[in-house]
Design a protein around this motif. Structure first.
Motif, PDB file in Angstrom:
ATOM      1  N   MET A 163      -5.338  -3.753   6.483  1.00 33.74           N
ATOM      2  CA  MET A 163      -6.607  -4.352   6.900  1.00 33.74           C
ATOM      3  C   MET A 163      -6.513  -5.877   6.890  1.00 33.74           C
ATOM      4  N   ALA A 164      -5.726  -6.425   5.976  1.00 34.10           N
ATOM      5  CA  ALA A 164      -5.556  -7.878   5.901  1.00 34.10           C
ATOM      6  C   ALA A 164      -4.567  -8.391   6.939  1.00 34.10           C
ATOM      7  N   ASN A 165      -3.684  -7.517   7.408  1.00 34.47           N
ATOM      8  CA  ASN A 165      -2.656  -7.903   8.387  1.00 34.47           C
ATOM      9  C   ASN A 165      -2.635  -6.905   9.528  1.00 34.47           C
ATOM     10  N   PRO A 166      -3.700  -6.838  10.330  1.00 32.83           N
ATOM     11  CA  PRO A 166      -3.782  -5.814  11.378  1.00 32.83           C
ATOM     12  C   PRO A 166      -2.695  -5.917  12.432  1.00 32.83           C
ATOM     13  N   TRP A 167      -2.040  -7.065  12.545  1.00 29.73           N
ATOM     14  CA  TRP A 167      -0.955  -7.206  13.516  1.00 29.73           C
ATOM     15  C   TRP A 167       0.183  -6.229  13.229  1.00 29.73           C
ATOM     16  N   ILE A 168       0.334  -5.824  11.956  1.00 27.55           N
ATOM     17  CA  ILE A 168       1.391  -4.866  11.611  1.00 27.55           C
ATOM     18  C   ILE A 168       1.191  -3.559  12.358  1.00 27.55           C
ATOM     19  N   LEU A 169      -0.072  -3.190  12.575  1.00 23.02           N
ATOM     20  CA  LEU A 169      -0.391  -1.934  13.249  1.00 23.02           C
ATOM     21  C   LEU A 169       0.022  -1.944  14.709  1.00 23.02           C
TER      22      LEU A 169
END
Length: 277
Positions: free
Chosen positions: A122-128
């Protein structure tokens, strides 16, 4: 065929991932360069966090670092490798367990594991937005796997069942985080506050449905399901706990079966044999 003495032949990993594991200090020989793999990954992560994954390319990363694109290929031979390293840096190592975790059972440990993963995504949505191209092989990703498997150490489950459990819960985490990220992206693009978006959706449903055509949806709208829950993470908590409830039944069944087998082995005669069966 690669030379058996070639660096990296034993692990089967590309040089960039071997460097991430600390198996290589830097590529090649000669003077120590100013460009390093951590700098490359840090720059790529900053781009992804600030502008999204679409902004990440070998050329753009090189430009941000003030070097030629070709110089990056001494450290990362393909964009897919860079993605793996970015993801590993983004998730980081699992957070330290709190002191009270010494008394936790498998359920509490898995709950903490799932919520910790969710917080990272949620803090790093780019990972998704990074495609999954294979099983985890990077240091932090495997540290998360180790933590999850360790939580199941005393459950009596087989190793295949343990990794399947980890995959199942990890899938819930990723799916829920992806849905949240997608919805937030849509809300941001619309320029409308989240409460207003939900209100519009409910009004649309009320206009388009009714007890004759959509009785189940009507009952939903008449309930407080959309607005009445005080628990912010209700949907995630509900899904996770249902998985854990099912797992608890399986673990309990294994414990009973093990106790029955032990009792049968301890006895003798026909009665003991019947009890074992």
């Amino acid at each position: 065929m690669a030379d058996e003495d070639d660096e990296g032949s034993a692990t089967g990993l590309p040089a960039s991932l071997e460097m991430a594991w600390g198996l290589r200090e830097r590529p090649g020989k000669g003077p120590r360069p100013t460009l390093t793999l951590p700098r490359i990954v840090e720059t790529a992560v900053a781009l992804a966090a600030g502008e999204g994954m679409d902004a990440v390319s070998m050329g753009r990363v090189a430009k941000e670092l003030g070097v030629s694109t070709m110089s990056l290929y001494r450290y990362v031979t393909a964009k897919e490798e860079l993605y793996i390293l970015m993801s590993d840096a983004g998730v980081g190592a699992p957070p330290a367990l709190p002191p009270e975790a010494d008394g936790w059972g498998w359920r509490e440990l898995l709950t903490q594991w799932a919520y910790a993963q969710r917080a990272v995504l949620m803090a790093n949505p780019w990972i998704l937005r990074i495609p999954i191209t294979g099983a985890p092989v990077s240091p932090n990703q495997l540290a998360w796997m180790e933590r999850g498997l360790a939580a199941l150490a005393d459950t009596g489950l087989g190793e295949g069942e343990k990794i399947s459990t980890i995959i199942l819960i990890g899938g819930l985490v990723r799916n829920e985080a992806t849905m949240a990220a997608d919805m937030m992206d849509a809300i941001v693009k619309s320029g409308v506050a989240p409460d207003q978006v939900l209100g519009r959706y409910v009004r649309t449903l009320r206009l388009m449905t009714g007890p004759d055509t959509h009785p189940a949806v009507t009952r939903l709208l008449e309930s407080d399901a959309f607005t009445g829950s005080d628990e912010q993470d209700f949907q995630f908590s509900f899904g996770l706990n249902r998985i854990l409830d099912g797992l608890a039944t399986l673990v309990a069944g294994r414990a009973e079966a093990g106790a029955g087998a032990g009792a049968g082995a301890a006895g003798s005669g026909p009665e003991a044999g019947a009890g074992g069966v």
